[in-house]
Design a protein around this motif. Structure first.
Motif, mmCIF file in Angstrom:
data_model
loop_
_atom_site.group_PDB
_atom_site.id
_atom_site.type_symbol
_atom_site.label_atom_id
_atom_site.label_comp_id
_atom_site.label_asym_id
_atom_site.label_seq_id
_atom_site.Cartn_x
_atom_site.Cartn_y
_atom_site.Cartn_z
ATOM 1 N N THR A 1 -42.467 -62.457 96.853
ATOM 2 C CA THR A 1 -41.059 -62.304 96.465
ATOM 3 C C THR A 1 -40.890 -62.787 95.027
ATOM 4 O O THR A 1 -41.153 -63.952 94.716
ATOM 5 C CB THR A 1 -40.152 -63.104 97.408
ATOM 6 O OG1 THR A 1 -40.322 -62.607 98.743
ATOM 7 C CG2 THR A 1 -38.695 -62.983 97.001
ATOM 8 N N LYS A 2 -40.459 -61.878 94.162
ATOM 9 C CA LYS A 2 -40.361 -62.173 92.733
ATOM 10 C C LYS A 2 -39.011 -62.823 92.421
ATOM 11 O O LYS A 2 -37.956 -62.273 92.734
ATOM 12 C CB LYS A 2 -40.524 -60.887 91.922
ATOM 13 C CG LYS A 2 -40.583 -61.099 90.414
ATOM 14 C CD LYS A 2 -40.719 -59.791 89.655
ATOM 15 C CE LYS A 2 -42.116 -59.205 89.809
ATOM 16 N NZ LYS A 2 -42.321 -58.025 88.908
ATOM 17 N N VAL A 3 -39.069 -64.013 91.816
ATOM 18 C CA VAL A 3 -37.868 -64.761 91.463
ATOM 19 C C VAL A 3 -37.952 -65.161 89.995
ATOM 20 O O VAL A 3 -38.955 -65.727 89.557
ATOM 21 C CB VAL A 3 -37.734 -66.037 92.332
ATOM 22 C CG1 VAL A 3 -36.439 -66.773 92.000
ATOM 23 C CG2 VAL A 3 -37.772 -65.688 93.804
ATOM 24 N N SER A 4 -36.907 -64.864 89.249
ATOM 25 C CA SER A 4 -36.896 -65.194 87.822
ATOM 26 C C SER A 4 -37.022 -66.706 87.620
ATOM 27 O O SER A 4 -36.485 -67.500 88.399
ATOM 28 C CB SER A 4 -35.587 -64.699 87.195
ATOM 29 O OG SER A 4 -35.425 -65.219 85.887
ATOM 30 N N VAL A 5 -37.716 -67.087 86.544
ATOM 31 C CA VAL A 5 -37.825 -68.512 86.222
ATOM 32 C C VAL A 5 -36.438 -69.108 85.980
ATOM 33 O O VAL A 5 -36.231 -70.319 86.140
ATOM 34 C CB VAL A 5 -38.728 -68.749 84.984
ATOM 35 C CG1 VAL A 5 -40.170 -68.379 85.281
ATOM 36 C CG2 VAL A 5 -38.203 -67.999 83.764
ATOM 37 N N ASP A 6 -35.478 -68.259 85.613
ATOM 38 C CA ASP A 6 -34.111 -68.732 85.383
ATOM 39 C C ASP A 6 -33.428 -69.156 86.679
ATOM 40 O O ASP A 6 -32.365 -69.785 86.642
ATOM 41 C CB ASP A 6 -33.268 -67.631 84.717
ATOM 42 C CG ASP A 6 -33.756 -67.296 83.317
ATOM 43 O OD1 ASP A 6 -34.352 -68.184 82.676
ATOM 44 O OD2 ASP A 6 -33.555 -66.146 82.871
ATOM 45 N N ASN A 7 -34.019 -68.790 87.813
ATOM 46 C CA ASN A 7 -33.427 -69.121 89.114
ATOM 47 C C ASN A 7 -34.006 -70.379 89.739
ATOM 48 O O ASN A 7 -33.739 -70.676 90.902
ATOM 49 C CB ASN A 7 -33.568 -67.941 90.082
ATOM 50 C CG ASN A 7 -32.434 -66.943 89.906
ATOM 51 O OD1 ASN A 7 -31.910 -66.776 88.814
ATOM 52 N ND2 ASN A 7 -32.049 -66.273 90.979
ATOM 53 N N MET A 8 -34.816 -71.108 88.966
ATOM 54 C CA MET A 8 -35.236 -72.418 89.467
ATOM 55 C C MET A 8 -34.018 -73.327 89.469
ATOM 56 O O MET A 8 -33.254 -73.375 88.505
ATOM 57 C CB MET A 8 -36.337 -73.016 88.585
ATOM 58 C CG MET A 8 -36.812 -74.387 89.079
ATOM 59 S SD MET A 8 -38.024 -75.164 87.963
ATOM 60 C CE MET A 8 -39.454 -74.109 88.213
#
Length: 602
Positions: free
Chosen positions: A245-252
């Motif tokens: 599942t790909k999650v943007s680093v901005d969503n940490m």
């Protein structure tokens, strides 16, 4: 509000054990503002119309109904009470947040769980830990009910040990995304959520990291079937699987390795809100049981007139009253601490995080006490209904099934018991709560000649408040001796910690109940508070019994010889009444009030 906060002597979390609280400094349900009373009425009306009226559909696992009613709650603003105005919320105080959770949660456990999971652990982590961009992107949609949230922490091998999760997050080669792989279970709202707070470990990090993940099946997210559960049947509960599942680093969320801290602080809020969510359930169970007892004729007499039933009604009312007293006391302490921090220049995020964290001990106490009280209340409700109580045609059996989960989620009651004592010890080590001085004073008192003077107990609650002081000495005696004996290995002695926690819980609940009644008696009259006085005395009587048993168990398990004999003598001295209350009379007074009103009337 701020002026009132400055004038009060606000104790720090856990300090109730070593400092006396004045009754005028506690907040009670009788102190609700006009705005809060209006909110309470609106929430109760919504609950009756949208939830209670459709209880059969909820029990038939109508998940679509749960989602529909959640959306209606969002349209009326009930999902956004705790959300700041600049993020699309109502921006109300912590007491109003607890009040809303209290009165919206009693229709069914299914809706209560969906509501709590969304407003608490689904929304608040972003509100309190998100950066400005994350908050603006997600919180308004969650506050309005356009989107729903879920919280993905628990795994097959990571329950109470939340930081042991195996779900992994690996940074992509271009450094723009993380790929999440793993399995989460017991995820409330999974079937209809739009966004999830997901915890995963990056590399060999000691602590997990939080991520905001949008629910998208095309992005490697899949769900298990709906779980078949003992209760909360229309609460969507599924396993969630992440496959690259790909999650943007901005969503940490917050920083790397900050996930465990987020999880623990989110649970602190969840614990006091869970206690609140059990309160109106107790009121409704008691009211239903009272109505039935008044109508059920046996031996040509309503069963409500039988002593055995009066006992049950009195005890059910008393535990509900105690739960209310303690929950709203703590809620206002938290609100006042938040306001103090905001006045001192903290941001809303910082103020709320630190305000709730300050009273983490009280949050754990409330979670344990009230979750166990609603289970007992529902059990007695079934008993009053007799054979009918076992039938799905009455609301008692569903209430009993729904109540059972409350002792498990937001940290099991066993974990919360040990946390309460453990956090208190840590506060003492940091100098936030002075336990050493009072504990040494109790140790000195044990070896001194006791006073044989008879105190003046003619003032309302004089003896009861003196008893509370003595019960605090019991805790200091037991916990102090255990800490001295076991040192830094104390946490390995779980039976001792559990007993100490029960003592701590009963002290807080009994004191809160007495302070509430004393405050209201001062501003009305003792005559008007006759039944509340009876409930306060009855609760304390039971607390003394419980504390006596738990302390004795501890003392004989870790002390021997002269030390044991001295502590047992001290226990007897610290749990001795001068004037033992007549609990038969107290129960009669309480039960007759409940029966005559046909409901929980306080």
């Amino acid at each position: 509000m701020a002026q009132e906060t400055e004038q009060k002597d606000i104790l720090r979390g856990g300090q109730f054990l070593v400092k006396e609280t004045a009754s005028e400094d506690v907040f009670t349900p009788e102190d609700f503002t006009e705005e809060q009373r209006m909110m309470k009425d609106a929430v109760m009306e919504f609950n009756d119309r949208e939830i209670v009226a459709h209880r059969d559909r909820f029990e038939a696992k109508d998940y679509a109904l749960t989602e529909e009613v959640m959306r209606k709650a969002g349209e009326l603003g009930f999902l956004s009470v705790a959300v700041p105005e600049e993020l699309g919320g109502l921006g109300m105080g912590f007491v109003s947040t607890v009040l809303t959770c209290d009165y919206i949660s009693s229709g069914t456990g299914s809706f209560s769980t969906a509501f709590g999971a969304h407003t608490g652990i689904g929304t608040m982590p972003i509100t309190l830990y998100g950066n400005e961009e994350q908050k603006q992107k997600y919180v308004p949609k969650l506050a309005s009910g356009e989107w729903f949230g879920a919280y993905c922490l628990t795994e097959p091998g990571a329950g109470s040990d939340a930081n042991s999760g195996k779900t992994k997050a690996v940074l992509t080669e271009d450094g723009k995304h993380y790929l999440i792989n793993g399995q989460k279970m017991w995820i409330s709202n999974a079937g209809f959520c739009d966004v999830m707070i997901v915890f995963a470990r990056i590399g060999d990090d000691k602590n997990i990291t939080g991520f905001i993940v949008e629910n998208d099946a095309s992005n490697g997210i899949s769900m298990g079937e709906e779980e078949h559960k003992l209760g909360i049947r229309a609460s969507s509960t599924r396993q969630v699987f992440f496959n690259d599942t790909k999650v943007s680093v901005d969503n940490m969320l917050a920083g790397r390795g900050e996930g465990f801290k987020i999880a623990m602080n989110a649970l602190n809020v969840g614990r006091i809100k869970l206690a609140a969510a059990c309160l109106d359930s107790q009121r409704r169970v008691l009211s239903e049981a009272t109505k039935y007892a008044n109508e059920r004729i046996q031996f040509k007499t309503p069963i409500a007139s039988f002593g055995a039933i009066k006992l049950k009604l009195a005890e059910m009312a008393t535990s509900a009253y105690a739960g209310e007293s303690a929950t709203y006391r703590a809620a206002k302490n938290i609100e006042d601490r938040i306001n103090m921090r905001i006045a001192a220049g903290n941001s809303h995020q910082e103020a709320e995080l630190k305000g709730v964290e300050e009273y983490a001990i009280e949050c754990s106490i409330l979670k344990v006490a009230v979750s166990e009280d609603i289970q007992n209340c529902a059990d007695e409700g079934i008993q009053i209904f007799g054979g009918m109580g076992f039938s799905e045609d009455t609301p008692m059996e569903a209430a009993w099934r729904d109540a059972r989960i409350a002792r498990i989620y937001e940290g099991t009651n066993e974990i919360n018991r040990m946390l309460a004592v453990g956090m208190l010890v840590k506060k003492a080590m940091k100098g936030h709560v002075d336990l050493l001085g009072p504990a040494q004073a109790v140790a000195t008192e044990l070896t001194s000649i006791p006073s044989f003077e008879t105190p003046d107990f003619s003032v309302l609650f004089a003896e009861e408040k003196d008893m509370i002081k003595k019960l605090k000495k019991v805790f200091l005696m037991v916990a102090g001796s255990a800490a001295q004996k076991y040192g830094d290995k104390l946490e390995q002695h779980q039976q001792t910690l559990m007993a100490a926690a029960d003592i701590l819980i009963e002290i807080y609940m009994a004191e809160s109940t007495i302070l509430r009644t004393e405050k209201n008696a001062k501003r009305t009259s003792e005559a008007e508070q006759e039944v509340q006085i009876a409930m306060s005395k009855l609760y304390l009587y039971h607390a003394v019994d419980i504390i006596s048993v738990k302390a004795k168990e501890s003392i004989i398990s870790f002390a021997e010889g002269d030390e044991q004999r001295m502590m047992l003598m001290g226990l007897k001295r610290f749990t001795k009444y001068q004037n033992m209350p007549n609990i038969g009379t107290l129960r009669k007074v309480i039960a007759e009030k409940v029966s005559s009103e046909g409901k929980y009337p306080f």
